[in-house]
Design a protein around this motif. Structure first.
Motif, short mmCIF file in Angstrom:
data_model
loop_
_atom_site.label_atom_id
_atom_site.label_comp_id
_atom_site.label_asym_id
_atom_site.label_seq_id
_atom_site.Cartn_x
_atom_site.Cartn_y
_atom_site.Cartn_z
N ALA A 4 36.92 34.01 43.62
CA ALA A 4 37.55 34.81 42.44
C ALA A 4 38.81 34.98 42.87
O ALA A 4 39.81 34.79 43.73
CB ALA A 4 36.80 36.22 43.08
N SER A 5 39.87 36.18 41.75
CA SER A 5 41.39 36.16 42.44
C SER A 5 41.46 37.37 41.98
O SER A 5 41.13 38.21 41.15
CB SER A 5 41.57 35.47 41.57
OG SER A 5 43.39 35.46 41.72
N LEU A 6 42.19 38.00 42.75
CA LEU A 6 43.06 39.36 42.41
C LEU A 6 44.45 39.76 41.49
O LEU A 6 43.49 40.95 40.49
CB LEU A 6 43.39 39.67 44.07
CG LEU A 6 43.23 39.86 45.04
CD1 LEU A 6 43.80 40.19 46.09
CD2 LEU A 6 41.77 40.88 44.90
N ALA A 7 44.28 38.33 41.00
CA ALA A 7 45.21 38.19 39.96
C ALA A 7 44.55 38.12 37.76
O ALA A 7 45.59 37.62 37.56
CB ALA A 7 46.23 37.02 40.46
N ASP A 8 42.85 37.83 38.08
CA ASP A 8 42.06 37.27 37.15
C ASP A 8 42.61 38.93 36.33
O ASP A 8 41.79 40.25 37.05
CB ASP A 8 41.07 37.30 37.62
CG ASP A 8 40.34 36.12 36.78
OD1 ASP A 8 40.67 36.56 34.84
OD2 ASP A 8 39.66 35.20 36.92
N VAL A 11 38.61 38.31 35.09
CA VAL A 11 37.01 39.26 35.28
C VAL A 11 37.75 39.90 36.87
O VAL A 11 38.83 39.11 38.01
CB VAL A 11 36.54 37.83 36.09
CG1 VAL A 11 35.30 38.16 37.06
CG2 VAL A 11 36.26 37.14 34.60
N ARG A 12 37.79 41.11 37.04
CA ARG A 12 37.96 41.84 37.80
C ARG A 12 37.37 41.31 38.99
O ARG A 12 36.24 41.21 39.36
CB ARG A 12 38.22 43.20 37.48
CG ARG A 12 38.83 43.53 36.37
CD ARG A 12 40.07 43.87 36.47
NE ARG A 12 40.69 44.01 35.08
CZ ARG A 12 42.38 43.45 34.97
NH1 ARG A 12 43.36 42.59 35.59
NH2 ARG A 12 42.87 43.95 34.33
N TYR A 13 38.15 41.15 40.38
CA TYR A 13 37.72 41.00 41.97
C TYR A 13 36.45 42.06 42.08
O TYR A 13 35.79 41.12 42.64
CB TYR A 13 39.35 41.35 42.65
CG TYR A 13 39.45 42.48 42.82
CD1 TYR A 13 38.90 43.53 43.55
CD2 TYR A 13 40.17 43.66 42.86
CE1 TYR A 13 38.72 44.64 44.36
CE2 TYR A 13 41.31 44.72 42.31
CZ TYR A 13 39.79 45.54 43.41
OH TYR A 13 40.52 46.44 44.13
N TRP A 14 36.86 43.46 41.16
CA TRP A 14 35.22 43.62 42.33
C TRP A 14 34.40 43.75 41.59
O TRP A 14 32.82 43.86 41.85
CB TRP A 14 35.71 45.12 41.31
CG TRP A 14 35.64 45.75 40.73
CD1 TRP A 14 34.64 45.39 39.30
CD2 TRP A 14 36.81 45.74 39.69
NE1 TRP A 14 35.01 46.22 38.93
CE2 TRP A 14 36.59 46.16 38.34
CE3 TRP A 14 38.07 45.91 40.26
CZ2 TRP A 14 37.14 46.98 37.90
CZ3 TRP A 14 38.96 46.45 39.12
CH2 TRP A 14 39.22 46.74 37.90
N GLU A 15 33.82 43.12 40.09
CA GLU A 15 32.72 41.83 40.09
C GLU A 15 32.18 40.80 40.62
O GLU A 15 31.42 40.72 40.95
CB GLU A 15 33.28 41.19 38.09
CG GLU A 15 33.79 42.34 37.73
CD GLU A 15 32.73 43.41 37.08
OE1 GLU A 15 31.54 42.86 36.91
OE2 GLU A 15 33.19 45.09 36.65
N ALA A 16 32.90 39.87 41.05
CA ALA A 16 32.46 39.27 42.46
C ALA A 16 31.76 40.08 43.53
O ALA A 16 31.41 39.17 44.26
CB ALA A 16 34.09 38.09 42.10
N ALA A 17 32.79 40.85 44.15
CA ALA A 17 32.24 41.51 45.19
C ALA A 17 31.20 42.15 44.95
O ALA A 17 30.18 42.08 45.76
CB ALA A 17 33.63 42.42 45.97
N LEU A 35 31.80 34.72 49.35
CA LEU A 35 33.62 35.14 48.55
C LEU A 35 34.89 34.74 49.35
O LEU A 35 34.94 35.06 50.24
CB LEU A 35 33.41 36.73 47.93
CG LEU A 35 33.99 37.51 47.07
CD1 LEU A 35 33.98 36.56 45.74
CD2 LEU A 35 34.20 38.83 47.63
N ARG A 36 35.17 34.04 47.91
CA ARG A 36 36.97 33.20 48.69
C ARG A 36 37.95 34.29 47.76
O ARG A 36 37.19 33.80 46.03
CB ARG A 36 36.70 32.01 48.68
CG ARG A 36 37.75 31.36 48.73
CD ARG A 36 38.46 30.18 48.56
NE ARG A 36 39.41 29.32 49.36
CZ ARG A 36 40.30 28.32 48.88
NH1 ARG A 36 39.00 27.62 49.21
NH2 ARG A 36 41.27 27.94 49.88
#
Length: 78
Positions: A4-8, A11-17, A35-36
């Protein structure tokens, strides 16, 4: 492995988290739910060929480790 990426902006980073947290809860004790998180890449991906190759190498290393074929094993043991 979840990338995931903070700049995406798609798809927001919290979805991956949240996904990783749920996977870890569902698969307790499984050491390879990772999680990377990148800081500067958006949804479109890599800025350079070097970054693309580094990401590919990381993914392959994770896959081989997941299968128990890490660098501590020789080719003859596998």
């Amino acid at each position: 492995l979840v990338l995931a990426s903070l700049a995406d902006d798609r798809v927001r980073y919290w979805e991956a988290a949240k996904y990783v947290a749920k996977a870890r809860h569902t698969l307790p004790g499984h050491p390879l739910v990772l999680l990377r998180m990148e800081g500067d890449r958006g949804h479109s991906g890599h800025a350079s060929q070097t970054e693309m190759l580094q990401e590919s190498a990381f993914e392959w290393a994770f896959l081989l480790r997941s299968l128990g074929l890490d660098e501590s094993q020789s080719a003859e043991e596998a």
